[in-house]
Write an enzyme that holds these catalytic residues in place. Structure first.
Site, PDB file in Angstrom:
ATOM      1  CG  HIS A 101      39.031  38.593  33.710  1.00  0.00           C
ATOM      2  ND1 HIS A 101      38.131  37.240  33.358  1.00  0.00           N
ATOM      3  CD2 HIS A 101      39.215  38.925  34.511  1.00  0.00           C
ATOM      4  CE1 HIS A 101      37.238  37.623  34.101  1.00  0.00           C
ATOM      5  NE2 HIS A 101      37.644  38.232  35.149  1.00  0.00           N
ATOM      6  CG  HIS A 103      41.349  42.707  36.504  1.00  0.00           C
ATOM      7  ND1 HIS A 103      39.821  43.368  36.665  1.00  0.00           N
ATOM      8  CD2 HIS A 103      40.812  41.062  36.562  1.00  0.00           C
ATOM      9  CE1 HIS A 103      39.013  42.590  36.147  1.00  0.00           C
ATOM     10  NE2 HIS A 103      39.606  41.398  37.007  1.00  0.00           N
TER      11      HIS A 103
HETATM   12  P1  AMP Z   1      36.695  39.058  37.657  1.00  0.00           P
HETATM   13  O1  AMP Z   1      35.713  39.872  38.817  1.00  0.00           O
HETATM   14  O2  AMP Z   1      37.878  39.083  37.698  1.00  0.00           O
HETATM   15  O3  AMP Z   1      35.979  38.681  36.850  1.00  0.00           O
HETATM   16  O4  AMP Z   1      36.497  39.906  36.832  1.00  0.00           O
HETATM   17  C1  AMP Z   1      35.335  40.071  35.719  1.00  0.00           C
HETATM   18  C2  AMP Z   1      35.769  41.813  35.456  1.00  0.00           C
HETATM   19  O5  AMP Z   1      34.220  42.034  34.125  1.00  0.00           O
HETATM   20  C3  AMP Z   1      34.934  42.888  36.709  1.00  0.00           C
HETATM   21  O6  AMP Z   1      36.113  43.844  36.629  1.00  0.00           O
HETATM   22  C4  AMP Z   1      33.918  43.560  35.534  1.00  0.00           C
HETATM   23  O7  AMP Z   1      34.048  44.964  36.131  1.00  0.00           O
HETATM   24  C5  AMP Z   1      33.847  43.331  34.226  1.00  0.00           C
HETATM   25  N1  AMP Z   1      33.176  43.363  33.862  1.00  0.00           N
HETATM   26  C6  AMP Z   1      31.590  42.581  33.593  1.00  0.00           C
HETATM   27  N2  AMP Z   1      30.923  43.192  32.448  1.00  0.00           N
HETATM   28  C7  AMP Z   1      31.452  43.778  31.916  1.00  0.00           C
HETATM   29  C8  AMP Z   1      31.402  44.322  30.406  1.00  0.00           C
HETATM   30  N3  AMP Z   1      29.954  43.944  29.820  1.00  0.00           N
HETATM   31  N4  AMP Z   1      31.959  44.738  29.996  1.00  0.00           N
HETATM   32  C9  AMP Z   1      33.436  45.714  30.390  1.00  0.00           C
HETATM   33  N5  AMP Z   1      33.662  44.921  31.289  1.00  0.00           N
HETATM   34  C10 AMP Z   1      32.596  44.301  32.158  1.00  0.00           C
END
Ligand code: AMP
Ligand code: ZN
Length: 142
Positions: A101, A103
């Site tokens: 993903h 950001h």
């Molecule tokens: P990373 O730490 O780069 O893997 O980013 C994962 C992101 O996913 C984090 O910023 C979380 O806040 C986000 N996240 C986790 N669960 C969900 C969810 N159910 N819906 C939207 N975002 C999420």
């Protein structure tokens, strides 16, 4: 395609609710639940891929091709004064969901909740050393 036990695959499938920003055949974009800053958006490929290392070039291409227009839309909607793009790979780098993903983090001030500080070491390397590092990496590019 879909990966069992992957949170983001479940979001794409609608099995877990999300606040969708954009969707087409290749990508899905939605609000990060943590909203580090207002408008913090995640853009993901519909094909499950764990991280940047596992991502085929065409999947990366389709993914990144959508990022500018989503970033532009966030800019128009919220009028931020800056925008950071971030992609974390592996736990040490902050990855917590193992579906690639990007950001998109709009920035409003230096105290808006996001911090991407690092220590610059640009006086520690000669051009010869930089070229050695570059050579070590470039010789591994397939
Ligand atoms: P990373 O730490 O780069 O893997 O980013 C994962 C992101 O996913 C984090 O910023 C979380 O806040 C986000 N996240 C986790 N669960 C969900 C969810 N159910 N819906 C939207 N975002 C999420
Ligand atoms: Zn997945």
């Amino acid at each position: 395609m879909k990966h069992d036990d992957c949170l983001f695959c479940k979001i794409i499938e609608g099995e877990i609710p999300s606040a969708k920003v954009y969707e087409d055949d290749h990508v899905y974009a939605f609000m990060d639940i943590s909203q580090v800053t207002t408008g913090h958006t995640l853009v993901i490929p519909k094909v499950h891929t764990r991280d940047i290392y596992e991502t085929p070039a065409d999947v990366a291409g389709e993914l990144f091709a959508r990022v500018p227009k989503i970033a532009q839309a966030i800019k128009e909607a919220y009028n931020p004064v800056g925008m950071n793009l971030l992609n974390n790979n592996e736990i040490m780098a902050g990855q917590s969901v193992f579906h690639l993903h990007i950001h998109i983090i709009p920035r409003y001030s230096d105290e808006d909740g996001f911090d991407a500080k690092w220590i610059t070491r640009n006086d520690e390397f000669s051009m010869e050393e930089l070229k050695e590092i570059a050579e070590k990496i470039s010789s591994s590019i397939n």
